[in-house]
Design a protein around this motif. Structure first.
Motif, mmCIF file in Angstrom:
data_model
loop_
_atom_site.group_PDB
_atom_site.id
_atom_site.type_symbol
_atom_site.label_atom_id
_atom_site.label_comp_id
_atom_site.label_asym_id
_atom_site.label_seq_id
_atom_site.Cartn_x
_atom_site.Cartn_y
_atom_site.Cartn_z
ATOM 1 N N ASN A 299 0.665 -1.363 0.065
ATOM 2 C CA ASN A 299 0.017 0.419 0.294
ATOM 3 C C ASN A 299 0.858 1.523 0.154
ATOM 4 O O ASN A 299 0.371 2.310 -0.422
ATOM 5 C CB ASN A 299 -0.772 0.046 1.128
ATOM 6 C CG ASN A 299 -2.274 -1.096 0.654
ATOM 7 O OD1 ASN A 299 -2.313 -1.374 -0.101
ATOM 8 N ND2 ASN A 299 -2.735 -1.535 2.178
ATOM 9 N N ASN A 300 1.903 1.241 1.171
ATOM 10 C CA ASN A 300 2.766 2.514 0.606
ATOM 11 C C ASN A 300 3.317 2.729 -0.501
ATOM 12 O O ASN A 300 3.422 4.180 -0.765
ATOM 13 C CB ASN A 300 4.181 2.271 1.860
ATOM 14 C CG ASN A 300 3.185 2.191 3.414
ATOM 15 O OD1 ASN A 300 2.378 2.738 3.283
ATOM 16 N ND2 ASN A 300 4.187 1.637 4.365
ATOM 17 N N GLN A 301 3.980 1.615 -1.291
ATOM 18 C CA GLN A 301 4.662 1.888 -3.115
ATOM 19 C C GLN A 301 3.313 2.227 -3.625
ATOM 20 O O GLN A 301 3.823 3.490 -4.406
ATOM 21 C CB GLN A 301 5.393 0.341 -3.034
ATOM 22 C CG GLN A 301 6.456 -0.139 -2.008
ATOM 23 C CD GLN A 301 6.534 -1.338 -2.458
ATOM 24 O OE1 GLN A 301 6.078 -2.806 -3.311
ATOM 25 N NE2 GLN A 301 7.925 -1.981 -1.410
ATOM 26 N N THR A 302 2.012 1.913 -3.872
ATOM 27 C CA THR A 302 2.003 1.938 -4.372
ATOM 28 C C THR A 302 0.971 3.336 -3.861
ATOM 29 O O THR A 302 1.550 4.224 -5.326
ATOM 30 C CB THR A 302 -0.048 1.280 -4.270
ATOM 31 O OG1 THR A 302 0.317 0.137 -4.603
ATOM 32 C CG2 THR A 302 -1.151 2.023 -5.710
ATOM 33 N N ALA A 303 0.826 3.998 -2.977
ATOM 34 C CA ALA A 303 0.367 5.469 -2.667
ATOM 35 C C ALA A 303 1.732 5.948 -3.149
ATOM 36 O O ALA A 303 1.624 7.492 -3.898
ATOM 37 C CB ALA A 303 0.371 5.751 -1.311
ATOM 38 N N ARG A 304 3.353 6.177 -2.565
ATOM 39 C CA ARG A 304 4.133 6.491 -3.218
ATOM 40 C C ARG A 304 4.153 6.621 -5.102
ATOM 41 O O ARG A 304 4.567 7.866 -5.689
ATOM 42 C CB ARG A 304 5.634 6.535 -2.772
ATOM 43 C CG ARG A 304 5.508 6.258 -1.288
ATOM 44 C CD ARG A 304 7.065 6.475 -0.833
ATOM 45 N NE ARG A 304 6.765 4.662 -0.013
ATOM 46 C CZ ARG A 304 7.736 4.097 -0.083
ATOM 47 N NH1 ARG A 304 8.910 4.294 -0.636
ATOM 48 N NH2 ARG A 304 7.069 2.884 0.590
#
Length: 78
Positions: free
Chosen positions: A68-73
């Motif tokens: 989720n963090n990678q997708t958000a970034r």
């Protein structure tokens, strides 16, 4: 590293239950699913099954957070 050793040392002295140890390790390695999965190797055989189940769940949650963090970034880049 020091926190990890302290958790293990306190467990060895029987000052913490396995549940408390698993909770602390899950929190400490929250962003490291690989370490969560491998932690059971540090525990006695008698608690490995219980630990494996709990840490597997924590590792899956960590992997989802990382994705989720990678997708958000990366989501704003085109």
């Amino acid at each position: 590293y020091k926190s990890f050793l302290e958790i293990l040392h306190t467990y060895q002295k029987e000052q913490r239950s396995i549940k408390e140890v698993l909770d602390q390790v899950s929190e400490l390695f929250a962003e490291h699913p690989d370490l969560l999965k491998e932690f059971t190797y540090f525990l006695p055989d008698a608690v490995q099954e219980q630990a494996k189940e709990r840490l597997q769940r924590a590792a899956q949650e960590a992997e989802m957070r990382l994705r989720n963090n990678q997708t958000a970034r990366g989501g704003g880049k085109q």
